[in-house]
Enzyme design. Structure first.
Site, PDB file in Angstrom:
ATOM      1  N   ASN A  64       0.227  -1.097   0.341  1.00  0.00           N
ATOM      2  CA  ASN A  64       0.007  -0.021   0.420  1.00  0.00           C
ATOM      3  C   ASN A  64       0.980   1.719  -0.268  1.00  0.00           C
ATOM      4  OD1 ASN A  64      -2.474  -1.205  -0.006  1.00  0.00           O
ATOM      5  ND2 ASN A  64      -2.937  -0.690   2.219  1.00  0.00           N
ATOM      6  N   ARG A 386     -11.410  -3.813 -13.491  1.00  0.00           N
ATOM      7  CA  ARG A 386     -10.203  -4.422 -13.412  1.00  0.00           C
ATOM      8  C   ARG A 386     -10.774  -6.184 -13.680  1.00  0.00           C
ATOM      9  NH1 ARG A 386      -6.562  -1.120 -10.881  1.00  0.00           N
ATOM     10  NH2 ARG A 386      -7.723   0.361  -9.682  1.00  0.00           N
ATOM     11  N   ARG A 416      -5.986   1.922 -13.123  1.00  0.00           N
ATOM     12  CA  ARG A 416      -4.142   2.359 -12.885  1.00  0.00           C
ATOM     13  C   ARG A 416      -3.921   1.012 -12.085  1.00  0.00           C
ATOM     14  NH1 ARG A 416      -4.771   5.999  -8.414  1.00  0.00           N
ATOM     15  NH2 ARG A 416      -4.387   7.665 -10.816  1.00  0.00           N
ATOM     16  N   HIS A 446     -15.969   3.069 -14.404  1.00  0.00           N
ATOM     17  CA  HIS A 446     -15.677   2.691 -12.808  1.00  0.00           C
ATOM     18  C   HIS A 446     -17.532   1.783 -12.742  1.00  0.00           C
ATOM     19  CE1 HIS A 446     -14.566   2.702  -8.526  1.00  0.00           C
ATOM     20  NE2 HIS A 446     -13.917   2.381  -9.201  1.00  0.00           N
ATOM     21  N   TYR A 479     -12.683  -9.197  -0.934  1.00  0.00           N
ATOM     22  CA  TYR A 479     -12.884  -7.878  -0.747  1.00  0.00           C
ATOM     23  C   TYR A 479     -14.639  -7.978  -0.573  1.00  0.00           C
ATOM     24  CZ  TYR A 479      -9.119  -5.163  -3.499  1.00  0.00           C
ATOM     25  OH  TYR A 479      -8.399  -4.851  -3.374  1.00  0.00           O
ATOM     26  N   ARG A 575     -13.915   2.836   5.898  1.00  0.00           N
ATOM     27  CA  ARG A 575     -12.781   2.101   5.749  1.00  0.00           C
ATOM     28  C   ARG A 575     -11.444   2.982   5.334  1.00  0.00           C
ATOM     29  NH1 ARG A 575     -11.867  -0.200   0.977  1.00  0.00           N
ATOM     30  NH2 ARG A 575     -10.140   0.329   0.674  1.00  0.00           N
ATOM     31  N   HIS A 603     -15.743  -3.169   0.920  1.00  0.00           N
ATOM     32  CA  HIS A 603     -14.889  -2.355  -0.300  1.00  0.00           C
ATOM     33  C   HIS A 603     -16.968  -1.813  -0.834  1.00  0.00           C
ATOM     34  CE1 HIS A 603     -14.496  -2.403  -5.068  1.00  0.00           C
ATOM     35  NE2 HIS A 603     -13.254  -1.715  -4.122  1.00  0.00           N
TER      36      HIS A 603
END
Length: 720
Positions: A64, A386, A416, A446, A479, A575, A603
């Protein structure tokens, strides 16, 4: 629901509104993120977790932090170099932010090294060893020497550092070792650099029943005399670089695919943002690295004896189930089994919501595979933000195209660190006959939506899947996300307009259910908050519950402050980043913020509005979304917000998922007005929301087959 005692005395309208500086109203975005990563690191210290799971949390905190420097800090560095004067929402200049970030990041890295030291000792006691150089005995050394000669030595290319050999390029995340040597034949000093190839495993496992690992840089230093025969080794130290890895989009890009293919290559050569030096490095070696790699842009630090904490993740793969969480097998929704595995029949009968990872992502794959194989399906439209390296979703779309169906895939090139993988999938899809669209140049797509058009009788029916997470089979195991399936005609019409908006820039004109950003999502959200304010001002109960990953958007924050001052009770489960400052008198007294960090990564995005009654209630306005409350999600991304109208699904999301998040005491942290987070005490009756969902079936997907089974425990908010 009654409010906590420390909030019940508040008068919403009598006091003057709070006035203060930007720093009094907001927390800094970057520092808030670093606080989140510290909460992740704290889980590595949680003795309730098995040792290798604690090691996993440590490695996550390391990776991270790497990404944070490669993207966020790199962006601030770019602003600093261009002398951008823009201040953060809390009023800090770019230089002030960088100074604060560097200090906090250094403290975080010191903590990581300390945690690694503690974990390493605990792992030793559990017969799981990561050997230091002085712990390698003769037997291990003999095996390592053979391994070095056969597996490592052939991949290494030492480079002298002198006027004839300029300092080489070190790739992003590149780990290298620099040596000071003396040639025995003439006493001449020589400086050498050895880059460890990216394909070289970071840790080498020594054969044997007991797990013993040695870091590759440790092996290199130990057997450096084999690499440099005829030399005496005076000093050796490892170092690592992180480079600017963000990709800026140019509106003038004529070919977006070619532009991204070239940009990915440029990323690997971005300017150095952080130079990490092994603790105890000799002054002379440090001086060379600072001169060659530091410059004015880089943040330089001595980062401990193990650089690249994120690489510890490979150790977690060792087969030691006694040091890991008990295995968990996700459930397949019984509702779909009752229809013989026919997803369309089950969805047509009633809307379904599935919560991952407790219910398997296989249900999403089954939906797509059935669409690919069903002769009555005529069209499939799918967003791909993704998809990861697992080809299950891609294969289903390819199979559908090869079966002659009209298949459209919106592949987001701007996801990304997944750009390269998405380019690969786009090429594979196009070869199979899928119509691949890359969406908008300025905006990321997204939203996570699938749309299947099926011929039924004399007409067509549209089946939709809306997800709060990605179509990524691997992350779906860790997730927590929602998958909502519906055959509602109004939602299907909205989905069709959304796809036409992305593929053909056709502005939606008649959306009845779905809100989209950047079109109207923020406006719609503001209106929902305003409605709660009106309820409070009218003397009715008013409440907002919201769960998301990040809260940064100042317009929304100000509206929440307004709602709090008007008497609306607000519970936020965030979160990660939170720029809102809760619990401040006359500004945010009625706002409470908590963060859940545990076995799974929270998530899902869920928003609930009391609608004139305390939450939870059957008449509450409930929404799921792909968006966090951040400027980028409202202004620079295509996102959706979808109302949940089916009563069973409504109950599952509001009364189960949201309540469980609010009452969790084993994995929760409370955000204090000063910006610190305090762990929620477990109390007399500890509650772990992840354990609850692992052991109890959902309401929506459980079906009649489970009605005779033990009842699902009802969740309720405690009497504060």
């Amino acid at each position: 629901m009654s409010r906590p005692a420390h909030l019940t005395h508040l008068a919403a309208q009598d006091d003057d509104p709070f006035e203060g500086t930007a720093g009094d109203r907001y927390f800094n975005r970057e520092l808030s993120w670093l606080m989140f990563n510290r909460r992740v690191l704290e889980e590595a210290c949680n003795t309730a977790h098995p040792l290798l799971e604690r090691l996993r949390f440590l490695s996550i905190s390391g990776s991270n932090l790497d990404e944070f420097f490669m993207v966020r800090v790199a962006g601030l560095k770019g602003q600093q170099l261009q002398e951008v004067e823009k201040r953060s929402v809390d009023g800090l200049t770019v230089s002030e932010q960088l100074s604060a970030i560097t200090a906090e990041a250094d403290r975080l890295m010191e903590s990581q090294q300390a945690v690694w030291g503690d974990l390493r000792t605990a792992l030793d006691d559990a017969r799981f060893h990561v050997l230091r150089r002085d712990e390698i005995d003769d037997d291990v050394s003999a095996w390592l020497e053979t391994h070095f000669r056969e597996q490592v030595y052939p991949t290494l290319t030492p480079q002298a550092l002198d006027p004839a050999h300029p300092f080489p390029f070190i790739p992003n995340r590149g780990l290298s070792v620099i040596f000071d040597l003396v040639r025995r034949s003439d006493g001449e000093p020589v400086r050498e650099l050895v880059m460890l190839p990216a394909v070289t495993p970071r840790f080498v496992r020594v054969p044997g029943e007991v797990a013993r690992f040695v870091a590759v840089e440790t092996i290199l230093k130990r057997f450096a005399p084999l690499l440099f025969p005829g030399y005496d080794i005076l000093d050796a130290a490892a170092f690592r670089v992180l480079r600017d890895s963000d990709i800026e989009i140019e509106e003038e890009a004529e070919d977006l695919v070619r532009y991204f293919a070239n940009a990915i290559k440029r990323r690997r050569r971005g300017r150095v943002i952080r130079l990490e030096l092994e603790t105890g490095i000799a002054d002379a070696l440090a001086a060379v690295l600072r001169e060659e790699l530091g410059g004015a842009d880089a943040i330089i630090t001595e980062s401990g004896n193990l650089l690249g904490i994120g690489d510890l993740s490979m150790l977690v793969d060792e087969g030691r189930p006694d040091l890991k969480f008990p295995p968990f097998t996700p459930r397949f929704p019984e509702r779909i089994r009752e229809f013989g595995g026919d997803c369309f029949a089950a969805i047509k009968s009633k809307d379904i919501v599935v919560q991952h990872p407790y219910e398997t992502f296989e249900v999403v794959l089954a939906f797509l595979k059935q669409a690919a194989n069903d002769p009555d399906v005529v069209a499939i439209k799918q967003t791909l933000y993704r998809a990861g390296k697992q080809p299950a979703v891609i294969n289903a779309l390819i199979a559908a195209a090869e079966a002659g169906k009209s298949v459209t895939a919106i592949v987001e090139l701007k996801a990304r660190f997944d750009e390269e993988q998405n380019l690969y999938w786009a090429s594979a899809l196009e070869r199979a006959g899928v119509q691949v669209v890359y969406g908008f140049i300025d905006w990321k797509t997204h939203a996570k939506v699938s749309m299947v058009v099926r011929r039924e009788g004399a007409g067509y029916r549209t089946y939709c899947h809306f997800g709060t997470g990605n179509y990524h089979p691997v992350t779906a195991r860790i997730y927590t996300d929602l998958s909502f399936f519906t055959a509602d005609p109004a939602i299907g019409s909205d989905a069709a307009q959304m796809f036409n908006y992305i593929t053909g820039y056709v502005e939606p004109t008649s959306l009845t259910c779905v809100s989209l950003s950047p079109r109207d999502l923020r406006t719609r959200l503001m209106a929902l908050i305003d409605a709660e304010i009106a309820h409070a001002q009218g003397g009715r109960p008013a409440a907002i519950w919201a769960k998301m990953n990040s809260l940064v958007d100042t317009a929304i924050i100000e509206k929440l402050y307004e709602a709090s001052s008007a008497g609306v009770d607000i519970e936020l489960v965030i979160r990660g980043i939170c720029c809102l400052r809760p619990g401040v008198e006359r500004m945010s007294e009625r706002i409470r913020v908590k963060s859940v960090v545990g076995r799974f990564l929270e998530h899902s995005r869920i928003w609930a509005f009391g609608n004139g009654a305390n939450l939870p209630n059957d008449g509450a306005k409930l929404f799921i979304s792909s968006a966090d409350w951040m400027p980028r999600n409202f202004d620079r991304r295509v996102e959706y917000m979808l109302p949940i109208l089916n009563p069973t699904v409504h109950d599952q999301i509001l009364d189960q998922v949201m309540v469980a998040n609010l009452i969790d005491t084993e994995q929760s942290w409370t955000l204090e007005p000063d910006g610190t987070y305090t762990r929620v005490p477990p109390g007399d009756r500890p509650f772990n929301l992840h354990r609850y969902f692992m052991t109890n079936p959902s309401l929506s997907g459980r079906g009649a087959a489970l009605e005779s089974a033990a009842a699902v425990p009802t969740l309720s908010l405690p009497p504060w």
